[in-house]
Scaffold this active site. Structure first.
Site, PDB file in Angstrom:
ATOM      1  N   PRO A 123     -18.389  12.959  30.667  1.00  0.00           N
ATOM      2  CA  PRO A 123     -19.489  12.323  31.410  1.00  0.00           C
ATOM      3  C   PRO A 123     -20.112  11.082  30.763  1.00  0.00           C
ATOM      4  O   PRO A 123     -21.278  11.079  30.375  1.00  0.00           O
ATOM      5  CB  PRO A 123     -20.501  13.456  31.549  1.00  0.00           C
ATOM      6  CG  PRO A 123     -20.277  14.291  30.333  1.00  0.00           C
ATOM      7  CD  PRO A 123     -18.798  14.237  30.086  1.00  0.00           C
ATOM      8  N   CYS A 124     -19.357  10.006  30.732  1.00  0.00           N
ATOM      9  CA  CYS A 124     -19.870   8.746  30.206  1.00  0.00           C
ATOM     10  C   CYS A 124     -20.987   8.181  31.089  1.00  0.00           C
ATOM     11  O   CYS A 124     -21.774   7.353  30.633  1.00  0.00           O
ATOM     12  CB  CYS A 124     -18.746   7.741  30.021  1.00  0.00           C
ATOM     13  SG  CYS A 124     -17.762   7.429  31.499  1.00  0.00           S
TER      14      CYS A 124
END
Length: 156
Positions: A123-124
């Site tokens: 989850p950047c």
């Protein structure tokens, strides 16, 4: 490599596996479908599509998939730290740098974050600037904002 396309609320995603693990997720506009390409199902792609569907329906907060993203040891260190960011929460590049024991490496963390080949699953999109503002995202800032809204996270 095996490919599968998945239609989502943020557009069509291209999922790529090596037959055993997920290696890439690409947003629309990041790939040019070739005429000879066809969706080839395998267990890794089926699991990824199912878990992404659950995520977009609000039923999944963490992904449990075999991953095999190519990258440097430093990039993998950063990507592992990204996976530890809880659903609906935000971290800055500096937070991630401190988390991996490299407090002065916020810019390098940003570069590794930008090269993440598995957005959403790694989850950047949960990483923001030190002032809380949305910063670059492969799928575009509108997509990043949509993912954060889905998770109930507030970002500037």
């Amino acid at each position: 490599m095996n490919y599968q396309y998945l239609d989502t609320p943020i557009g069509r995603l291209r999922l790529v596996s090596n037959g055993n693990a997920l290696v890439r997720i690409a947003f629309a506009g990041q790939y040019a479908p070739a005429a000879h390409e066809r969706a080839v199902g395998d267990a890794a792609l089926t699991a990824a599509a199912q878990q992404l569907h659950e995520y977009f329906c609000g039923r999944r907060r963490r992904f449990e998939l075999p991953l095999a993203a190519p990258g440097t040891p430093f990039q993998h260190l950063v990507w592992d730290a990204l996976r530890d960011i809880p659903y609906g929460q935000l971290r800055s590049y500096g937070d991630i740098a401190r988390r991996i024991g490299r407090a002065s490496a916020a810019r390098a963390v940003g570069a590794a974050n930008g090269r993440n080949p598995l957005p959403i699953v790694v989850p950047c999109h949960r990483v923001v600037g030190s002032d809380g503002r949305l910063t670059g995202f492969a799928g575009g800032l509108d997509t990043k904002a949509a993912l954060l809204r889905l998770e109930g996270a507030a970002a500037g």
